[in-house]
Scaffold this motif. Structure first.
Motif, PDB file in Angstrom:
ATOM      1  N   TRP A   1      30.105  -9.075   0.272  1.00 46.73           N
ATOM      2  CA  TRP A   1      29.673  -8.623   1.604  1.00 46.73           C
ATOM      3  C   TRP A   1      29.562  -7.104   1.651  1.00 46.73           C
TER       4      TRP A   1
ATOM      5  N   SER B   1      26.252  -5.948  10.986  1.00 45.72           N
ATOM      6  CA  SER B   1      25.098  -6.822  11.226  1.00 45.72           C
ATOM      7  C   SER B   1      24.266  -6.336  12.401  1.00 45.72           C
TER       8      SER B   1
ATOM      9  N   TYR C   1      25.854  -5.091   2.731  1.00 44.97           N
ATOM     10  CA  TYR C   1      25.629  -4.092   3.772  1.00 44.97           C
ATOM     11  C   TYR C   1      25.390  -2.705   3.177  1.00 44.97           C
TER      12      TYR C   1
ATOM     13  N   ARG D   1      32.201  -6.462  10.084  1.00 45.13           N
ATOM     14  CA  ARG D   1      30.986  -7.147   9.632  1.00 45.13           C
ATOM     15  C   ARG D   1      30.038  -7.407  10.800  1.00 45.13           C
TER      16      ARG D   1
ATOM     17  N   GLU E   1      23.012 -13.227   7.741  1.00 47.51           N
ATOM     18  CA  GLU E   1      24.464 -13.385   7.737  1.00 47.51           C
ATOM     19  C   GLU E   1      24.949 -13.993   9.044  1.00 47.51           C
TER      20      GLU E   1
END
Length: 274
Positions: free
Chosen positions: A191, A108, A195, A104, A117
């Motif tokens: 999540w 990001s 993305y 993650r 986020e």
């Protein structure tokens, strides 16, 4: 307000369709795609330098509980983190949490704007949080598109699939004692969807390895229910056979929650939700 020739309003309309696609996966009652799930889990294990586990499929989270005794709970993982000299090899669940967190973070880093986020979006001279409004009104009010997408995809799906679905079931299971750490397959879609949507909208660029890794988690969200990872055995739950939801009052993003009698699994188990 324009990104690559498309207005923020156009981008939101595309995002709305992507969100619905992932919500449908999160609420799906189709039988699990066991081959796809096992393939993706095997590749995720490989990222932790673990061999392919033996897979044991069950029809409900309730059916899984006797089989996952001995796997670490969240409190046990936190205790290990706090221990300045933890003993022994980290449990697989600890390594998996780290691998997922690293993914993650890498995703990001590929977002073309400041990712909410990682940092709550602020606006105005008093640095107040950006308001949460209906999407089009938010854009009219000058809320950045990135914030609207985070609210309308990541936050909205988390409310529907975490607060509205998996947490009530988890709380029912926890009435019998602490539940070992698990991941949620289709209800991990929040999540993943966020993305995925940024990438499909041209607002994020990921490297080949990040895309490959994200693809494994996306495949799990499309193919199975909850799963408990052990060193030798991975317990995987089939998707429920019935899901009934209702709208959450006062929300802007079509958020839903399970009705009191809203879920039944393939072994006939249905938690009574409060």
């Amino acid at each position: 307000m324009t990104v690559r020739g498309k207005s923020a309003y156009d981008r939101w309309q595309e995002a709305f369709k992507i969100r619905q696609e992932w919500l449908d996966h999160g609420l799906s009652t189709q039988p699990a795609d066991r081959r796809t799930a096992e393939h993706s889990l095997t590749l995720i294990y490989a990222r932790m330098s673990r061999p392919k586990p033996r897979f044991e499929w069950v029809d409900s989270p309730d059916q899984a509980i006797p089989l996952v005794a001995g796997l670490p709970t969240l409190d046990q993982l936190y205790a290990r983190i706090r221990d300045p000299r933890p003993r022994g090899k980290p449990p697989l669940a600890s390594d998996l949490a780290m691998v997922a967190s690293q993914l993650r973070g890498a995703l990001s880093a590929g977002v073309s704007h400041l990712d909410p986020e990682l940092s709550a979006a602020r606006k105005g001279k008093h640095n107040e949080p950006s308001p949460e409004l209906p999407p089009l009104k938010a854009l009219d009010a000058g809320v950045p598109l990135g914030v609207v997408l985070h609210q309308g995809i990541r936050t909205a799906l988390h409310r529907s699939l975490a607060h509205g679905f998996r947490m009530p079931i988890h709380n029912t299971l926890a009435a019998g004692g602490p539940v070992p750490v698990c991941w949620y397959g289709q209800q991990d879609a929040a999540w993943v969807a966020y993305y995925d949507a940024l990438h499909r909208l041209g607002l994020a660029h990921y490297g080949p390895d990040e895309l490959d890794h994200l693809g494994h988690w996306a495949a799990l969200a499309r193919s199975c229910g909850w799963w408990w990872p052990g060193e030798d055995v991975c317990i995987v739950v089939d998707r429920p056979e019935l899901v009934r939801t209702e709208p959450v009052p006062g929300t802007w993003h079509d958020e839903v929650r399970l009705r009191r009698d809203g879920v039944r699994y393939r072994d006939g188990w249905y938690p009574l939700l409060t």
